[in-house]
Design a protein around this motif. Sequence first.
Motif, PDB file in Angstrom:
ATOM      1  N   GLN A 192       0.815  -1.220   0.000  1.00  0.00           N
ATOM      2  CA  GLN A 192       0.000   0.000   0.000  1.00  0.00           C
ATOM      3  C   GLN A 192       0.847   1.269   0.000  1.00  0.00           C
ATOM      4  N   LYS A 193       1.912   1.305   0.786  1.00  0.00           N
ATOM      5  CA  LYS A 193       2.735   2.513   0.856  1.00  0.00           C
ATOM      6  C   LYS A 193       3.355   2.812  -0.504  1.00  0.00           C
ATOM      7  N   TRP A 194       3.912   1.807  -1.144  1.00  0.00           N
ATOM      8  CA  TRP A 194       4.566   2.015  -2.436  1.00  0.00           C
ATOM      9  C   TRP A 194       3.547   2.429  -3.499  1.00  0.00           C
ATOM     10  N   LEU A 195       2.363   1.849  -3.443  1.00  0.00           N
ATOM     11  CA  LEU A 195       1.343   2.144  -4.454  1.00  0.00           C
ATOM     12  C   LEU A 195       0.658   3.494  -4.237  1.00  0.00           C
ATOM     13  N   GLU A 196       1.072   4.225  -3.207  1.00  0.00           N
ATOM     14  CA  GLU A 196       0.581   5.599  -3.050  1.00  0.00           C
ATOM     15  C   GLU A 196       1.159   6.524  -4.115  1.00  0.00           C
ATOM     16  N   THR A 197       2.279   6.111  -4.725  1.00  0.00           N
ATOM     17  CA  THR A 197       2.926   6.966  -5.731  1.00  0.00           C
ATOM     18  C   THR A 197       3.352   6.190  -6.975  1.00  0.00           C
ATOM     19  N   HIS A 198       3.017   4.916  -7.050  1.00  0.00           N
ATOM     20  CA  HIS A 198       3.396   4.079  -8.191  1.00  0.00           C
ATOM     21  C   HIS A 198       2.189   3.239  -8.602  1.00  0.00           C
ATOM     22  N   ASP A 199       2.400   2.350  -9.571  1.00  0.00           N
ATOM     23  CA  ASP A 199       1.311   1.450  -9.949  1.00  0.00           C
ATOM     24  C   ASP A 199       1.841   0.037 -10.135  1.00  0.00           C
ATOM     25  N   ALA A 200       0.925  -0.917 -10.198  1.00  0.00           N
ATOM     26  CA  ALA A 200       1.261  -2.322 -10.436  1.00  0.00           C
ATOM     27  C   ALA A 200       0.252  -2.907 -11.411  1.00  0.00           C
ATOM     28  N   GLY A 201      -0.081  -2.129 -12.441  1.00  0.00           N
ATOM     29  CA  GLY A 201      -1.153  -2.519 -13.334  1.00  0.00           C
ATOM     30  C   GLY A 201      -0.692  -3.051 -14.670  1.00  0.00           C
ATOM     31  N   SER A 202      -1.674  -3.168 -15.578  1.00  0.00           N
ATOM     32  CA  SER A 202      -1.416  -3.676 -16.924  1.00  0.00           C
ATOM     33  C   SER A 202      -1.958  -2.723 -17.981  1.00  0.00           C
ATOM     34  N   GLY A 203      -2.341  -1.506 -17.580  1.00  0.00           N
ATOM     35  CA  GLY A 203      -2.986  -0.567 -18.485  1.00  0.00           C
ATOM     36  C   GLY A 203      -2.050   0.061 -19.492  1.00  0.00           C
ATOM     37  N   PRO A 204      -2.598   0.911 -20.368  1.00  0.00           N
ATOM     38  CA  PRO A 204      -1.790   1.527 -21.431  1.00  0.00           C
ATOM     39  C   PRO A 204      -0.790   2.565 -20.936  1.00  0.00           C
ATOM     40  N   TYR A 205      -0.896   2.987 -19.670  1.00  0.00           N
ATOM     41  CA  TYR A 205       0.051   3.950 -19.101  1.00  0.00           C
ATOM     42  C   TYR A 205       0.563   3.454 -17.754  1.00  0.00           C
ATOM     43  N   THR A 206       1.779   3.863 -17.424  1.00  0.00           N
ATOM     44  CA  THR A 206       2.318   3.690 -16.081  1.00  0.00           C
ATOM     45  C   THR A 206       2.325   5.051 -15.381  1.00  0.00           C
ATOM     46  N   ILE A 207       2.345   5.027 -14.057  1.00  0.00           N
ATOM     47  CA  ILE A 207       2.455   6.270 -13.284  1.00  0.00           C
ATOM     48  C   ILE A 207       3.928   6.596 -13.131  1.00  0.00           C
ATOM     49  N   GLU A 208       4.367   7.637 -13.810  1.00  0.00           N
ATOM     50  CA  GLU A 208       5.783   8.032 -13.740  1.00  0.00           C
ATOM     51  C   GLU A 208       6.044   8.947 -12.557  1.00  0.00           C
ATOM     52  N   SER A 209       5.080   9.833 -12.259  1.00  0.00           N
ATOM     53  CA  SER A 209       5.256  10.783 -11.166  1.00  0.00           C
ATOM     54  C   SER A 209       3.901  11.049 -10.523  1.00  0.00           C
ATOM     55  N   PHE A 210       3.871  11.047  -9.194  1.00  0.00           N
ATOM     56  CA  PHE A 210       2.631  11.301  -8.467  1.00  0.00           C
ATOM     57  C   PHE A 210       2.966  12.225  -7.306  1.00  0.00           C
ATOM     58  N   LYS A 211       2.701  13.554  -7.496  1.00  0.00           N
ATOM     59  CA  LYS A 211       3.032  14.556  -6.491  1.00  0.00           C
ATOM     60  C   LYS A 211       1.813  15.411  -6.183  1.00  0.00           C
ATOM     61  N   HIS A 212       1.937  16.279  -5.169  1.00  0.00           N
ATOM     62  CA  HIS A 212       0.798  17.058  -4.714  1.00  0.00           C
ATOM     63  C   HIS A 212       0.301  18.055  -5.760  1.00  0.00           C
ATOM     64  N   ASP A 213       1.180  18.469  -6.691  1.00  0.00           N
ATOM     65  CA  ASP A 213       0.782  19.475  -7.666  1.00  0.00           C
ATOM     66  C   ASP A 213       0.411  18.870  -9.021  1.00  0.00           C
ATOM     67  N   GLY A 214       0.411  17.543  -9.127  1.00  0.00           N
ATOM     68  CA  GLY A 214      -0.004  16.925 -10.370  1.00  0.00           C
ATOM     69  C   GLY A 214       0.619  15.562 -10.587  1.00  0.00           C
ATOM     70  N   TYR A 215       0.263  14.955 -11.720  1.00  0.00           N
ATOM     71  CA  TYR A 215       0.657  13.580 -11.992  1.00  0.00           C
ATOM     72  C   TYR A 215       1.122  13.462 -13.438  1.00  0.00           C
ATOM     73  N   VAL A 216       2.067  12.550 -13.665  1.00  0.00           N
ATOM     74  CA  VAL A 216       2.580  12.306 -15.006  1.00  0.00           C
ATOM     75  C   VAL A 216       2.421  10.818 -15.321  1.00  0.00           C
ATOM     76  N   LEU A 217       1.776  10.532 -16.453  1.00  0.00           N
ATOM     77  CA  LEU A 217       1.619   9.169 -16.931  1.00  0.00           C
ATOM     78  C   LEU A 217       2.526   8.954 -18.135  1.00  0.00           C
ATOM     79  N   LYS A 218       3.131   7.767 -18.227  1.00  0.00           N
ATOM     80  CA  LYS A 218       4.039   7.446 -19.325  1.00  0.00           C
ATOM     81  C   LYS A 218       3.492   6.237 -20.092  1.00  0.00           C
ATOM     82  N   ARG A 219       3.519   6.320 -21.414  1.00  0.00           N
ATOM     83  CA  ARG A 219       2.982   5.238 -22.241  1.00  0.00           C
ATOM     84  C   ARG A 219       3.718   3.927 -21.980  1.00  0.00           C
ATOM     85  N   PHE A 220       2.951   2.847 -21.855  1.00  0.00           N
ATOM     86  CA  PHE A 220       3.504   1.504 -21.681  1.00  0.00           C
ATOM     87  C   PHE A 220       3.535   0.829 -23.053  1.00  0.00           C
ATOM     88  N   ASP A 221       4.714   0.727 -23.624  1.00  0.00           N
ATOM     89  CA  ASP A 221       4.840   0.214 -24.983  1.00  0.00           C
ATOM     90  C   ASP A 221       4.639  -1.291 -25.079  1.00  0.00           C
TER      91      ASP A 221
END
Length: 524
Positions: A192-221
């Motif tokens: 749970q702690k790690w997944l507060e700022t990361h992901d463990a999914g299979s979707g078309p994007y990964t979570i590259e950055s998760f901060k208080h001022d916004g979020y960045v998703l990166k394409r999963f090729d």
Amino acid sequence: MSISASRRLLVVAITVAVAFGLASCTGNKPPAADTSTLETAFSFNMQSPDPDIFFENEGLTVIMAAYEGLLRHPPNAPTPVIEPWLATSYEQAPDGLTYTFKLRPEAKFHDGSPVDAAAVKFSFERRMKINAGPAEATFGVDTVEAPDPTTVIVHMKHPVSAFIPFMASGYGLKIISPKTVKEHEVDGDLGQKWLETHDAGSGPYTIESFKHDGYVLKRFDGYWNDKAGFETVNIRIIPDFGSQTLQLENGQLDVMIHGTPTLSLERLQQKGFKVWTEATFNRTTMWLNPKTPAFATPELRLAVAAAIDRQRIIDQVWGKYATLALQMYPAKAMPDEFAHYTVAHDPSELKPLVDKLPANQRKVDLAFTNDDPDNQPMAQIIQASLATAGLEVTSRPVPQPEIFSYSTKPSIRPDAVVLGGASSDAASPDPWARLFYTEKAPLNFFQAATGNDADKVLDQATKTVNQEEQNKLYDQAAKLYEASGLFIPIADRPEVIVTRPGLTGVEHEFVSPFAIRVASLRNE
């Protein structure tokens, strides 16, 4: 909160005028679109992006980008049909006690491990162990088997009418990588702690950055389906919708997922922006506090409902972007012939009842959420309707989190709440009632009991497998919820999404409020 209604209107008018003036002063077309980065915004920070924790509206776009479920609603469908997704098929036993899912073998997690039956079993068990809000999607689940890599068998303790709709919901079970979770587990926290700022999914994007001022998703090729149209999705936090609209016009945002003021839509279309309206369970509803003298009896509450001109609200606030709520559950949650809301507009019923109240019992504190610019004019029309009958209504904006705390904080409850946009957790009448109507529902803001056994009928419907009998029971429960007068359905509204010129591919799903599938967006 203490600013008078007239002063609030003045502030809003000045803000809108300044925003429109700045937009018109630019006199230029938006800059050329970035072909690699998509820019959008949320109105406030989302919860943890852990799908077994996340249970709000703002943020489902991130969840659906990083994670996937066994089933889904086909994008932009006018009704909540369901199709296999990470599963290729599913079967329900006639007694409603067993479900068998067949999985697609080509799907992989972002860590490269396979989305197999063991991972699905792990995902069911993790959600049930964490037991946060999204655990409602696994209500009634007993055990889960994984007899081979592509077969999952779910055994139920008893039938659950909404189980399959929950599997397709944005809040439904998302399949999580056991490998990633175990690698980042600390003191048995299931990652749970790690997944507060990361992901463990299979979707078309990964979570590259998760901060208080916004979020960045990166394409999963390595995604098993069509690759995302943009390499990066940048999501900023912009609380003010006027500012979001201005930035959309100036080319700083590519898409507004929700919150565009209705009065701005025609002007944006004239400037080349595209307005998408997609069907969803977006319902405007009002709740009455039975501890308020003016709302103390079903007779008073039903007279209040009759005094509110719901059609006038639609005509003056949303126009073509809303329709009159005709059922106690959101439109399309049940066939049209069931669960009718029968309270007609009749302002003459309330005044004689109010006249009998002592003067000090006629005051009403009406709260509405500040997460939609259309909510204030809506609340003011309600205020005017009730004032005609002699009630002294004060309306005030409050943050969405405050409203969500009313069920557990009686001391701060107002006399009435109107929620401009509320969505069910799954495409079924059952989760709507359990979220908003039952006595212990987390968003039955006043924790009020109907006093007429509506909740018992709902429980019976939940465990009924036969569809015809199930519909009759949900219809009966709807009549009892209406008779209590505690809940006033006002309007059903589509999701309204605005994109810059040249952007296409908007995909929205039923029961995914304030959310789109960003992977489908493309430059024309």
